[in-house]
Design a protein around this motif. Structure first.
Motif, short mmCIF file in Angstrom:
data_model
loop_
_atom_site.label_atom_id
_atom_site.label_comp_id
_atom_site.label_asym_id
_atom_site.label_seq_id
_atom_site.Cartn_x
_atom_site.Cartn_y
_atom_site.Cartn_z
N ASP A 17 0.83 -1.20 0.00
CA ASP A 17 0.00 0.00 0.00
C ASP A 17 0.87 1.26 0.00
OD1 ASP A 17 -2.52 1.38 0.13
OD2 ASP A 17 -2.06 1.82 2.23
N GLY A 18 1.93 1.26 0.80
CA GLY A 18 2.84 2.40 0.83
C GLY A 18 3.51 2.63 -0.52
N ARG A 19 3.89 1.55 -1.19
CA ARG A 19 4.51 1.68 -2.51
C ARG A 19 3.51 2.24 -3.52
NH1 ARG A 19 5.03 -1.30 -7.19
NH2 ARG A 19 6.98 -0.92 -8.31
N ARG A 20 2.28 1.79 -3.44
CA ARG A 20 1.24 2.27 -4.36
C ARG A 20 1.01 3.78 -4.17
NH1 ARG A 20 -2.77 -1.11 -3.02
NH2 ARG A 20 -1.82 -2.71 -4.32
N ARG A 21 0.95 4.21 -2.91
CA ARG A 21 0.75 5.65 -2.64
C ARG A 21 1.94 6.47 -3.13
NH1 ARG A 21 0.66 5.96 2.91
NH2 ARG A 21 0.28 3.77 3.19
N ARG A 22 3.14 5.98 -2.87
CA ARG A 22 4.33 6.71 -3.31
C ARG A 22 4.43 6.75 -4.83
NH1 ARG A 22 9.36 5.99 0.80
NH2 ARG A 22 8.22 6.48 2.69
N MET A 23 4.02 5.68 -5.49
CA MET A 23 4.07 5.67 -6.95
C MET A 23 3.12 6.72 -7.52
SD MET A 23 3.66 2.53 -9.63
CE MET A 23 5.07 1.71 -8.93
N ALA A 24 1.95 6.87 -6.90
CA ALA A 24 1.02 7.89 -7.37
C ALA A 24 1.59 9.29 -7.17
CB ALA A 24 -0.32 7.75 -6.63
N LEU A 25 2.28 9.50 -6.04
CA LEU A 25 2.88 10.82 -5.77
C LEU A 25 4.06 11.12 -6.68
CD1 LEU A 25 2.73 10.92 -1.87
CD2 LEU A 25 1.41 12.29 -3.48
N VAL A 26 4.72 10.10 -7.17
CA VAL A 26 5.86 10.33 -8.07
C VAL A 26 5.39 10.43 -9.52
CG1 VAL A 26 7.95 9.26 -9.01
CG2 VAL A 26 7.57 9.28 -6.55
N LEU A 27 4.57 9.50 -9.95
CA LEU A 27 4.19 9.47 -11.36
C LEU A 27 3.10 10.47 -11.72
CD1 LEU A 27 4.32 5.66 -12.13
CD2 LEU A 27 6.04 7.41 -12.56
N GLY A 28 2.22 10.82 -10.77
CA GLY A 28 1.16 11.78 -11.06
C GLY A 28 1.67 13.13 -11.54
N PRO A 29 2.47 13.84 -10.76
CA PRO A 29 2.98 15.13 -11.22
C PRO A 29 3.87 15.02 -12.47
CG PRO A 29 3.19 14.96 -8.86
CD PRO A 29 2.77 13.61 -9.35
N ALA A 30 4.63 13.92 -12.57
CA ALA A 30 5.48 13.76 -13.76
C ALA A 30 4.62 13.64 -15.02
CB ALA A 30 6.38 12.54 -13.60
N LEU A 31 3.55 12.87 -14.94
CA LEU A 31 2.66 12.74 -16.09
C LEU A 31 1.95 14.05 -16.41
CD1 LEU A 31 1.13 9.20 -15.54
CD2 LEU A 31 2.72 9.93 -17.32
N LEU A 32 1.58 14.81 -15.38
CA LEU A 32 0.95 16.11 -15.62
C LEU A 32 1.91 17.05 -16.34
CD1 LEU A 32 -1.04 16.75 -12.32
CD2 LEU A 32 -1.95 16.29 -14.60
N LEU A 33 3.17 17.05 -15.94
CA LEU A 33 4.15 17.89 -16.62
C LEU A 33 4.35 17.46 -18.08
CD1 LEU A 33 6.81 18.41 -13.82
CD2 LEU A 33 5.50 20.19 -14.95
N LEU A 34 4.38 16.16 -18.31
CA LEU A 34 4.55 15.68 -19.69
C LEU A 34 3.31 15.98 -20.55
CD1 LEU A 34 6.38 12.32 -18.99
CD2 LEU A 34 7.36 14.46 -19.81
N LEU A 35 2.13 15.85 -19.97
CA LEU A 35 0.91 16.22 -20.70
C LEU A 35 0.87 17.73 -20.98
CD1 LEU A 35 -1.77 13.97 -19.01
CD2 LEU A 35 -0.84 13.76 -21.32
N ALA A 36 1.33 18.52 -20.03
CA ALA A 36 1.40 19.97 -20.24
C ALA A 36 2.38 20.29 -21.37
CB ALA A 36 1.82 20.67 -18.96
#
Length: 170
Positions: A17-36
């Protein structure tokens, strides 16, 4: 001697569960920047502005740098711990019985995990050739034994998975 396992299925679930939460916090903003970056590129191309690729490139580099930095410093330690818990629950275990000779009070890094190092002499005498070095996970607290105590250690790759002590001093 009664065996005390250090890890349970609840530990595995918490690590997953901790890994899943951390993955969302790492990949979410990175994907937003790439989509931007893609959106900026398309917007500048629609307005026939040739300088838009610079902004798109900067956003792409920022997204990649964010993903690499936080992936290594924030996500990777939790991934390593999740793998460690899996090894402790599912991996082969070695059994060693002996007398604790030394317990290091300061944690050290062992394969990306913070551990307390301690030495167990598995021989009948105090021959240094019979000393074995083990590592106890700092998230499980300090090792529950003292030098001179007789213990049975179940380990995987030198890391303690379960411990049993007899409280007999030698």
């Amino acid at each position: 001697m009664t065996d005390t396992p250090l890890y349970t299925e609840a530990d595995r679930a918490a690590a997953t569960d901790g890994r899943r939460r951390r993955m969302a916090l790492v990949l979410g903003p990175a994907l937003l920047l790439l989509l931007a970056a893609v959106a900026v590129f398309v917007w500048f191309r629609m307005h026939r502005d040739a300088t838009g690729w610079i902004w798109s490139a900067l956003l792409t580099v920022a997204g990649g740098a964010y993903a690499l930095f936080f992936g290594e410093t924030y996500l990777r330690p939790m991934s390593l711990y999740r793998r460690h818990v899996g090894y402790m629950l599912d991996g082969q275990r070695r059994e060693a019985e002996g007398t604790v000779t030394q317990v290091e009070p300061v944690p050290q890094d062992k394969d990306g995990l913070d551990c307390y190092a301690f030495t167990v002499n598995i021989g009948s005498g105090n021959d240094p050739k019979d000393d074995r070095l083990f590592y106890f996970d700092t998230l499980k607290g300090p090792p529950p034994f003292t030098p001179g105590e007789r213990v049975r250690i179940y380990s995987n790759d030198g890391k303690v998975a379960a411990v049993a002590s007899s409280r007999e001093e030698t």
